[in-house]
Every structure is written in structure tokens, then in C-alpha cells.
Design a protein around this motif. Structure first.
Motif, PDB file in Angstrom:
ATOM      1  N   SER A 204       0.844  -1.190   0.000  1.00  0.00           N
ATOM      2  CA  SER A 204       0.000   0.000   0.000  1.00  0.00           C
ATOM      3  C   SER A 204       0.882   1.244   0.000  1.00  0.00           C
ATOM      4  N   PHE A 205       0.364   2.309  -0.612  1.00  0.00           N
ATOM      5  CA  PHE A 205       1.098   3.562  -0.633  1.00  0.00           C
ATOM      6  C   PHE A 205       0.113   4.718  -0.505  1.00  0.00           C
ATOM      7  N   ILE A 206       0.648   5.911  -0.202  1.00  0.00           N
ATOM      8  CA  ILE A 206      -0.178   7.098  -0.022  1.00  0.00           C
ATOM      9  C   ILE A 206       0.380   8.210  -0.903  1.00  0.00           C
ATOM     10  N   PRO A 207      -0.422   8.733  -1.835  1.00  0.00           N
ATOM     11  CA  PRO A 207       0.063   9.837  -2.679  1.00  0.00           C
ATOM     12  C   PRO A 207      -0.014  11.158  -1.932  1.00  0.00           C
ATOM     13  N   ASP A 208       0.942  12.031  -2.193  1.00  0.00           N
ATOM     14  CA  ASP A 208       0.952  13.368  -1.613  1.00  0.00           C
ATOM     15  C   ASP A 208       1.493  14.322  -2.677  1.00  0.00           C
ATOM     16  N   LYS A 209       0.563  14.985  -3.386  1.00  0.00           N
ATOM     17  CA  LYS A 209       0.919  15.822  -4.527  1.00  0.00           C
ATOM     18  C   LYS A 209       1.642  14.968  -5.560  1.00  0.00           C
ATOM     19  N   LYS A 210       2.910  15.271  -5.851  1.00  0.00           N
ATOM     20  CA  LYS A 210       3.652  14.497  -6.846  1.00  0.00           C
ATOM     21  C   LYS A 210       4.521  13.420  -6.220  1.00  0.00           C
ATOM     22  N   ASP A 211       4.433  13.248  -4.929  1.00  0.00           N
ATOM     23  CA  ASP A 211       5.235  12.242  -4.233  1.00  0.00           C
ATOM     24  C   ASP A 211       4.369  11.054  -3.823  1.00  0.00           C
ATOM     25  N   TYR A 212       5.062   9.919  -3.605  1.00  0.00           N
ATOM     26  CA  TYR A 212       4.376   8.698  -3.183  1.00  0.00           C
ATOM     27  C   TYR A 212       5.161   8.102  -2.017  1.00  0.00           C
ATOM     28  N   TYR A 213       4.442   7.699  -0.976  1.00  0.00           N
ATOM     29  CA  TYR A 213       5.086   7.218   0.234  1.00  0.00           C
ATOM     30  C   TYR A 213       4.543   5.846   0.610  1.00  0.00           C
ATOM     31  N   CYS A 214       5.443   4.990   1.095  1.00  0.00           N
ATOM     32  CA  CYS A 214       4.965   3.761   1.723  1.00  0.00           C
ATOM     33  C   CYS A 214       4.272   4.161   3.025  1.00  0.00           C
ATOM     34  N   VAL A 215       3.415   3.302   3.534  1.00  0.00           N
ATOM     35  CA  VAL A 215       2.605   3.664   4.697  1.00  0.00           C
ATOM     36  C   VAL A 215       3.456   3.999   5.928  1.00  0.00           C
ATOM     37  N   PRO A 216       4.483   3.201   6.267  1.00  0.00           N
ATOM     38  CA  PRO A 216       5.289   3.559   7.453  1.00  0.00           C
ATOM     39  C   PRO A 216       5.939   4.933   7.331  1.00  0.00           C
ATOM     40  N   CYS A 217       6.477   5.276   6.160  1.00  0.00           N
ATOM     41  CA  CYS A 217       7.132   6.578   5.987  1.00  0.00           C
ATOM     42  C   CYS A 217       6.118   7.717   6.059  1.00  0.00           C
ATOM     43  N   TYR A 218       4.945   7.505   5.461  1.00  0.00           N
ATOM     44  CA  TYR A 218       3.945   8.565   5.498  1.00  0.00           C
ATOM     45  C   TYR A 218       3.481   8.819   6.932  1.00  0.00           C
ATOM     46  N   GLU A 219       3.235   7.738   7.658  1.00  0.00           N
ATOM     47  CA  GLU A 219       2.790   7.904   9.039  1.00  0.00           C
ATOM     48  C   GLU A 219       3.844   8.618   9.874  1.00  0.00           C
ATOM     49  N   SER A 220       5.088   8.246   9.654  1.00  0.00           N
ATOM     50  CA  SER A 220       6.173   8.867  10.413  1.00  0.00           C
ATOM     51  C   SER A 220       6.339  10.331  10.056  1.00  0.00           C
ATOM     52  N   LYS A 221       6.107  10.684   8.792  1.00  0.00           N
ATOM     53  CA  LYS A 221       6.392  12.033   8.316  1.00  0.00           C
ATOM     54  C   LYS A 221       5.206  12.981   8.435  1.00  0.00           C
ATOM     55  N   PHE A 222       3.988  12.478   8.173  1.00  0.00           N
ATOM     56  CA  PHE A 222       2.850  13.381   8.056  1.00  0.00           C
ATOM     57  C   PHE A 222       1.690  13.094   9.007  1.00  0.00           C
ATOM     58  N   ALA A 223       1.462  11.855   9.346  1.00  0.00           N
ATOM     59  CA  ALA A 223       0.249  11.512  10.096  1.00  0.00           C
ATOM     60  C   ALA A 223       0.258  12.166  11.477  1.00  0.00           C
ATOM     61  N   PRO A 224      -0.902  12.692  11.930  1.00  0.00           N
ATOM     62  CA  PRO A 224      -0.973  13.275  13.283  1.00  0.00           C
ATOM     63  C   PRO A 224      -0.797  12.200  14.346  1.00  0.00           C
ATOM     64  N   ARG A 225      -0.381  12.640  15.522  1.00  0.00           N
ATOM     65  CA  ARG A 225      -0.150  11.705  16.628  1.00  0.00           C
ATOM     66  C   ARG A 225      -1.162  11.964  17.737  1.00  0.00           C
ATOM     67  N   CYS A 226      -1.613  10.888  18.318  1.00  0.00           N
ATOM     68  CA  CYS A 226      -2.605  10.958  19.394  1.00  0.00           C
ATOM     69  C   CYS A 226      -2.035  11.728  20.585  1.00  0.00           C
ATOM     70  N   THR A 227      -2.838  12.634  21.120  1.00  0.00           N
ATOM     71  CA  THR A 227      -2.401  13.462  22.250  1.00  0.00           C
ATOM     72  C   THR A 227      -2.094  12.613  23.472  1.00  0.00           C
ATOM     73  N   ARG A 228      -2.766  11.487  23.595  1.00  0.00           N
ATOM     74  CA  ARG A 228      -2.559  10.673  24.792  1.00  0.00           C
ATOM     75  C   ARG A 228      -1.438   9.660  24.619  1.00  0.00           C
ATOM     76  N   CYS A 229      -1.521   8.783  23.577  1.00  0.00           N
ATOM     77  CA  CYS A 229      -0.541   7.699  23.445  1.00  0.00           C
ATOM     78  C   CYS A 229       0.638   8.051  22.544  1.00  0.00           C
ATOM     79  N   LYS A 230       0.539   9.191  21.822  1.00  0.00           N
ATOM     80  CA  LYS A 230       1.614   9.682  20.937  1.00  0.00           C
ATOM     81  C   LYS A 230       1.833   8.804  19.704  1.00  0.00           C
TER      82      LYS A 230
END
Length: 321
Positions: A182-208
């Protein structure tokens, strides 16, 4: 016997041909013997062309199932016509055969670059023969990353109308091939799920930890649904009414027990939720429906009342004391 023509790529087939032979008067017995060895019989009949009836002694001929033919008669009656040059393919020419079409060897060529296709892979496009290079250059898609042709039969990836070689479709962060993951597009870039989560995905206020889907927002901060719970009893608050105290979320029950004012009549918390109204007098509070005369139970909302120690009375009950 047959002359076998080598079979080239692209389902090219050999066209059956007959061996040529030369006959002389002193070799008649050997001809009749065939490949199995000499026969004891001797030739007593004339050996003539089955078509023109001319003698074949000392001449080249081709043996067919129904009899021998001189070379001119064989070419006239059995030779195929070249699909390219429209001329007969003589007995002494190498003939190539593809989908009911016959060619001289030198006529079987790419219609774009004129390369011989006798021993090359080829493609037929709208009745035209094309070598692989010309076909790919004209009809195959190009990799969006390296701009090279994606060869037919090679592994490729297609997304949003664009094509990549499998090894060219890589994560914009870790630079590793994404392949079938699986991958996630971001404009002209494409990220594998682990990299996208690490780079862009928000983090839970409680568990981080990252939020990949769903979640709730409280005070402009993201939470997992399972992490957004009452500070008091830990009951999940997603989809439920709740309030806060000192920036901490509480369910209605916990908030009422811990922080809400208590009704002087029923002693239950006055939360104000669900459209509830309450009445305050001095340091005491009542639910709207609990603000009644202590003697006759008449509602005193919007009416005059008289406090009597811890009780409140309507004027009539007060006068009867």
C-alpha cells in the motif's frame, strides 16, 4: 522429404518444401530404392514430369505425393506468392510463413526500420510487421520516472493514468521500491505507509502514536477514539456528551459527582445538559422541576416564595404557619 525452415519468433512457422534431386540414367535404381536401401526391382517405365510429361532424366525435379514435377511446373503450380513483393516464392528460396501469409526471407522485415525479422521477435499491428523496438517506441507506454519504454511483458505499475517500471516506483522518503504494498500519494510524491505515518500523520495526544484513520479532535488536538476517555471513570467519550474541568474531559456522571452543584431538593448534580434549567438563591441551587413548595409541592418557578430555614414555602403555606 521436406526442407525445414527454421522457425523464428512471433509464431513464425516453416513452410513445407520438397527436397530437390538429380536423376541420371545410371542412377535410376538408386532413386527407386529410396532412403531404406536398394530395391531389387529395376525401372522399366518412363520417368516423366506429372504435369508437362517431359522426361526427367538428367534434370532436377521435386517429388510430390502424386508424382514428380520438373522445376518450372512445380513453381507454376505449387509455389506461394510473397505477401510483401507479390512475386512467386521459388523452390530455391527460403520461405517464411506467418498467419496464412507467405514471405521471401528477405521480404520478412520491419515496416518501420526495415530490419530483418527472420530471427527476431516481432509484433503485427494493423497488418504491419514491427520489430519489438519500433513497436515499443510507437505504442508502448513510458515510465514516468526514468522516461524509458516499458517493454511488453515486463512488470509495471499504473496509477492515475501514469506508468512506472516496478523498480522505478519508489517511496519518496526511504527510496525503497513500493512494489505491491500500500502507498499514499501526496501531490507528486508517493510514500509507503510507514514513511507517510512517520512524516505526516498526526499523533494521538494521549498515546503519541500515529492516527491513520478515524479519531476525534478535542481542543484542536487529535485523539484515537479508544484514547479519548473520561478522566474519572475511563469510559470512552467518542459519540457521547461530555464536559471538561481544568482541560480534562469528563463524562456527565463523573463531572456531576465531582464538580457540579447539587440540588438542594433532590441532592442530585445540576449539570445543565439536555436543556435542563436550574434556579439559584443565595448559596443554594435547585433543578427547575425541583423548585417546589416544601409543604404543598406547588412549583415556585416564576412565583414568589418565602425561605424558612432550609425549606422554601409558597406564600399561602407560609401564612398558615
Amino acid at each position: 522429404a521436406r526442407i525445414l525452415v527454421s522457425q523464428g519468433p512471433g509464431a513464425l512457422q516453416a513452410h513445407p518444401r520438397q527436397h530437390k534431386a538429380t536423376l541420371s540414367e545410371r542412377s535410376c535404381a538408386a532413386l527407386l530404392a529410396g532412403e531404406g536401401g536398394p530395391q531389387t526391382s529395376t525401372m522399366t517405365e518412363c520417368f516423366d514430369c506429372d504435369n508437362c510429361k517431359e522426361s526427367l532424366y538428367g534434370r532436377k525435379y521435386i517429388q510430390m505425393d502424386n508424382g514428380p514435377y520438373c522445376i518450372p511446373c512445380y513453381d507454376a503450380h505449387f509455389a506461394n506468392t510473397c505477401d510483401e513483393c507479390k512475386e512467386l516464392i521459388g523452390h530455391d528460396c527460403r520461405e517464411l510463413y506467418y498467419e496464412d501469409r507467405h514471405y521471401h526471407e528477405h521480404c520478412f522485415r520491419c515496416c518501420r526500420c526495415d530490419r530483418s525479422l527472420a530471427d527476431e521477435p516481432f509484433t503485427c499491428q494493423d497488418e504491419e510487421l514491427l520489430c519489438n523496438d519500433c513497436y515499443c517506441s510507437e505504442f508502448s507506454s513510458k515510465c514516468i520516472a526514468c522516461e524509458k519504454t516499458v517493454m511488453p511483458g515486463s512488470r509495471k505499475l499504473e496509477y492515475n493514468g501514469q506508468t512506472w517500471h516496478e523498480h522505478c516506483f519508489i517511496c519518496s522518503s526511504c527510496q525503497q521500491p513500493i512494489g505491491s504494498r500500500s502507498f499514499i500519494p501526496d501531490k507528486k510524491d508517493y510514500y509507503c505507509v510507514p514513511c507517510y505515518e512517520s512524516k505526516f500523520a498526526p499523533r494521538c495526544t494521549r498515546c503519541k502514536k500515529t492516527l491513520t484513520k478515524g479519531g476525534v479532535t478535542y481542543r484542536d488536538e487529535p485523539w484515537h477514539k479508544e484514547c479519548f476517555v473520561c478522566t474519572g471513570c475511563k469510559t470512552p467519550l467518542a459519540g457521547q456528551q461530555f464536559t471538561s474541568q481544568d482541560d480534562n474531559p469528563y463524562c456527565i456522571k463523573c463531572f456531576g459527582n465531582l464538580y457540579a452543584k447539587k440540588c438542594s431538593a433532590c441532592t442530585k448534580p445540576i449539570t445543565g445538559f439536555g436543556g435542563g434549567k436550574y434556579i439559584s438563591f443565595e448559596d443554594r441551587n435547585w433543578h427547575h422541576n425541583c423548585f417546589n413548595c416544601a409543604r404543598c409541592d406547588t412549583s415556585l418557578v416564576g412565583k414568589g416564595f418565602i425561605p424558612d430555614n432550609d425549606e422554601i414555602l409558597c406564600p399561602d403555606c407560609s401564612n398558615n404557619l
